[in-house]
Design a protein around this motif. Structure first.
Motif, mmCIF file in Angstrom:
data_model
loop_
_atom_site.group_PDB
_atom_site.id
_atom_site.type_symbol
_atom_site.label_atom_id
_atom_site.label_comp_id
_atom_site.label_asym_id
_atom_site.label_seq_id
_atom_site.Cartn_x
_atom_site.Cartn_y
_atom_site.Cartn_z
ATOM 1 N N GLN A 1 -4.198 5.040 -23.671
ATOM 2 C CA GLN A 1 -5.507 5.858 -23.543
ATOM 3 C C GLN A 1 -5.916 5.696 -21.896
ATOM 4 O O GLN A 1 -6.785 6.092 -21.438
ATOM 5 C CB GLN A 1 -6.827 5.683 -24.122
ATOM 6 N N ARG A 2 -5.073 5.042 -21.323
ATOM 7 C CA ARG A 2 -4.904 4.854 -19.651
ATOM 8 C C ARG A 2 -4.704 6.305 -19.035
ATOM 9 O O ARG A 2 -3.909 7.030 -19.609
ATOM 10 C CB ARG A 2 -4.080 3.892 -19.089
ATOM 11 N N THR A 3 -5.152 6.436 -17.993
ATOM 12 C CA THR A 3 -4.619 7.592 -17.329
ATOM 13 C C THR A 3 -3.422 7.319 -16.559
ATOM 14 O O THR A 3 -2.938 6.178 -16.333
ATOM 15 C CB THR A 3 -5.895 7.816 -16.204
ATOM 16 N N ALA A 4 -2.724 8.457 -15.831
ATOM 17 C CA ALA A 4 -1.326 8.327 -15.312
ATOM 18 C C ALA A 4 -1.886 7.434 -14.057
ATOM 19 O O ALA A 4 -1.042 6.404 -13.675
ATOM 20 C CB ALA A 4 -0.969 9.519 -14.722
ATOM 21 N N GLU A 5 -3.049 7.763 -13.369
ATOM 22 C CA GLU A 5 -3.509 6.567 -12.115
ATOM 23 C C GLU A 5 -3.485 5.043 -12.504
ATOM 24 O O GLU A 5 -2.915 4.322 -11.738
ATOM 25 C CB GLU A 5 -4.873 7.111 -11.583
ATOM 26 N N GLN A 6 -4.171 5.044 -13.667
ATOM 27 C CA GLN A 6 -4.042 3.503 -14.235
ATOM 28 C C GLN A 6 -2.814 3.001 -14.517
ATOM 29 O O GLN A 6 -2.491 1.978 -14.361
ATOM 30 C CB GLN A 6 -4.935 3.368 -15.425
ATOM 31 N N ALA A 7 -1.883 3.739 -15.068
ATOM 32 C CA ALA A 7 -0.546 3.442 -15.530
ATOM 33 C C ALA A 7 0.223 3.002 -14.415
ATOM 34 O O ALA A 7 0.938 2.131 -14.198
ATOM 35 C CB ALA A 7 0.060 4.356 -16.379
ATOM 36 N N VAL A 8 -0.014 3.912 -13.290
ATOM 37 C CA VAL A 8 0.820 3.484 -12.237
ATOM 38 C C VAL A 8 0.296 2.392 -11.379
ATOM 39 O O VAL A 8 1.177 1.425 -11.020
ATOM 40 C CB VAL A 8 0.773 4.739 -10.877
ATOM 41 N N SER A 9 -0.985 2.121 -11.422
ATOM 42 C CA SER A 9 -1.408 0.880 -10.815
ATOM 43 C C SER A 9 -0.959 -0.412 -11.691
ATOM 44 O O SER A 9 -0.626 -1.435 -11.116
ATOM 45 C CB SER A 9 -2.846 0.982 -10.915
ATOM 46 N N ALA A 10 -0.592 -0.193 -12.838
ATOM 47 C CA ALA A 10 0.059 -1.184 -13.656
ATOM 48 C C ALA A 10 1.548 -1.214 -13.434
ATOM 49 O O ALA A 10 1.975 -2.149 -14.286
ATOM 50 C CB ALA A 10 -0.441 -1.021 -15.250
ATOM 51 N N ILE B 1 0.957 -1.310 0.001
ATOM 52 C CA ILE B 1 -0.136 0.058 -0.023
ATOM 53 C C ILE B 1 0.837 1.287 -0.057
ATOM 54 O O ILE B 1 0.505 2.153 -0.648
ATOM 55 C CB ILE B 1 -0.977 -0.049 1.137
ATOM 56 N N GLN B 2 1.677 1.255 0.756
ATOM 57 C CA GLN B 2 2.809 2.453 0.851
ATOM 58 C C GLN B 2 3.507 2.737 -0.257
ATOM 59 O O GLN B 2 3.501 3.905 -0.744
ATOM 60 C CB GLN B 2 3.469 2.579 2.274
ATOM 61 N N SER B 3 4.039 1.487 -0.866
ATOM 62 C CA SER B 3 4.658 1.569 -2.135
ATOM 63 C C SER B 3 3.917 2.223 -3.309
ATOM 64 O O SER B 3 4.224 3.393 -4.101
ATOM 65 C CB SER B 3 5.251 0.225 -2.507
ATOM 66 N N HIS B 4 2.659 1.804 -3.498
ATOM 67 C CA HIS B 4 1.724 2.221 -4.311
ATOM 68 C C HIS B 4 1.271 3.802 -4.073
ATOM 69 O O HIS B 4 1.345 4.597 -5.012
ATOM 70 C CB HIS B 4 0.294 1.511 -4.395
ATOM 71 N N LEU B 5 1.207 4.103 -2.892
ATOM 72 C CA LEU B 5 0.852 5.721 -2.731
ATOM 73 C C LEU B 5 2.076 6.507 -2.843
ATOM 74 O O LEU B 5 2.101 7.554 -3.539
ATOM 75 C CB LEU B 5 0.336 5.902 -0.996
ATOM 76 N N ARG B 6 3.209 5.779 -2.544
ATOM 77 C CA ARG B 6 4.586 6.830 -2.842
ATOM 78 C C ARG B 6 4.822 6.931 -4.347
ATOM 79 O O ARG B 6 5.025 8.133 -4.848
ATOM 80 C CB ARG B 6 5.938 6.079 -2.097
ATOM 81 N N ASP B 7 4.471 5.721 -5.010
ATOM 82 C CA ASP B 7 4.544 5.868 -6.717
ATOM 83 C C ASP B 7 3.611 7.156 -7.218
ATOM 84 O O ASP B 7 3.812 7.926 -7.977
ATOM 85 C CB ASP B 7 4.116 4.680 -7.361
ATOM 86 N N ASN B 8 2.141 6.905 -6.689
ATOM 87 C CA ASN B 8 1.145 7.750 -7.009
ATOM 88 C C ASN B 8 1.738 9.437 -6.543
ATOM 89 O O ASN B 8 1.844 10.126 -7.826
ATOM 90 C CB ASN B 8 0.085 7.775 -6.296
ATOM 91 N N LEU B 9 2.449 9.643 -5.617
ATOM 92 C CA LEU B 9 2.817 10.961 -5.164
ATOM 93 C C LEU B 9 3.855 11.307 -5.923
ATOM 94 O O LEU B 9 4.168 12.410 -6.322
ATOM 95 C CB LEU B 9 3.044 11.024 -3.816
ATOM 96 N N ARG B 10 4.988 10.514 -6.456
ATOM 97 C CA ARG B 10 6.057 10.731 -7.187
ATOM 98 C C ARG B 10 5.463 11.317 -8.751
ATOM 99 O O ARG B 10 6.081 12.251 -9.195
ATOM 100 C CB ARG B 10 6.953 9.579 -7.426
ATOM 101 N N VAL B 11 4.416 10.711 -9.322
ATOM 102 C CA VAL B 11 3.980 11.027 -10.459
ATOM 103 C C VAL B 11 3.191 12.370 -10.381
ATOM 104 O O VAL B 11 3.349 13.415 -11.005
ATOM 105 C CB VAL B 11 2.935 9.760 -11.089
ATOM 106 N N ILE B 12 2.350 12.443 -9.154
ATOM 107 C CA ILE B 12 1.528 13.916 -8.974
ATOM 108 C C ILE B 12 2.698 14.952 -8.921
ATOM 109 O O ILE B 12 2.632 15.874 -9.447
ATOM 110 C CB ILE B 12 0.724 13.527 -7.710
ATOM 111 N N LYS B 13 3.884 14.550 -8.296
ATOM 112 C CA LYS B 13 4.964 15.442 -7.908
ATOM 113 C C LYS B 13 5.309 16.243 -9.229
ATOM 114 O O LYS B 13 5.852 17.331 -9.568
ATOM 115 C CB LYS B 13 6.053 15.176 -6.914
#
Length: 124
Positions: free
Chosen positions: A96-105, A57-69
């Motif tokens: 056509q995926r979103t950044a959120e979906q790409a991070v999830s992948a 969970i923490q790894s996923h959240l950190r990856d999201n925040l790196r992309v958001i940053k």
């Protein structure tokens, strides 16, 4: 005055979890539900609620925040625009995926490279 990224990230930390990111605090500003976060992080809903500090969970959240940053850095510091882009903008480079979906992948680094190349193209 717009919310600076540092304050946004600080607000995502629950004193009981610090320095970890609180999934409960993450979903609200992204207008997301816990089911979506669990699906994106590839964990169960109960994992999000019962073990929010789990490595996956923490790894996923950190990856999201790196992309958001990265998006924030090239948006001129517009957090609302960065969050909206992250969740809603279809990216041709990712089918056509979103950044959120790409991070999830598992493609956070690829999304960041895309952001960097777009920024370089605009500046260069």
């Amino acid at each position: 005055m717009p919310l600076p990224l540092s304050k946004f990230i600080e607000d995502l930390q629950d004193p009981e979890l610090a320095p970890m990111i609180s999934p409960a605090r993450y979903i609200s500003p992204l207008e997301m539900d816990v089911e979506t976060l669990a699906r994106n992080a590839r964990v169960s809903v109960s994992a999000i609620t019962k073990t929010p500090g789990a490595a996956a969970i923490q790894s996923h959240l950190r990856d999201n925040l790196r992309v958001i940053k990265a998006a924030y850095d090239i948006s001129g510091g517009n957090l609302a625009k960065s969050l909206s882009w992250f969740r809603a903008e279809s990216l041709p480079a990712f089918g056509q995926r979103t950044a959120e979906q790409a991070v999830s992948a598992g493609r956070a680094d690829d999304v960041i490279r895309l952001i960097d190349s777009l920024h370089g193209g605009a500046a260069g």
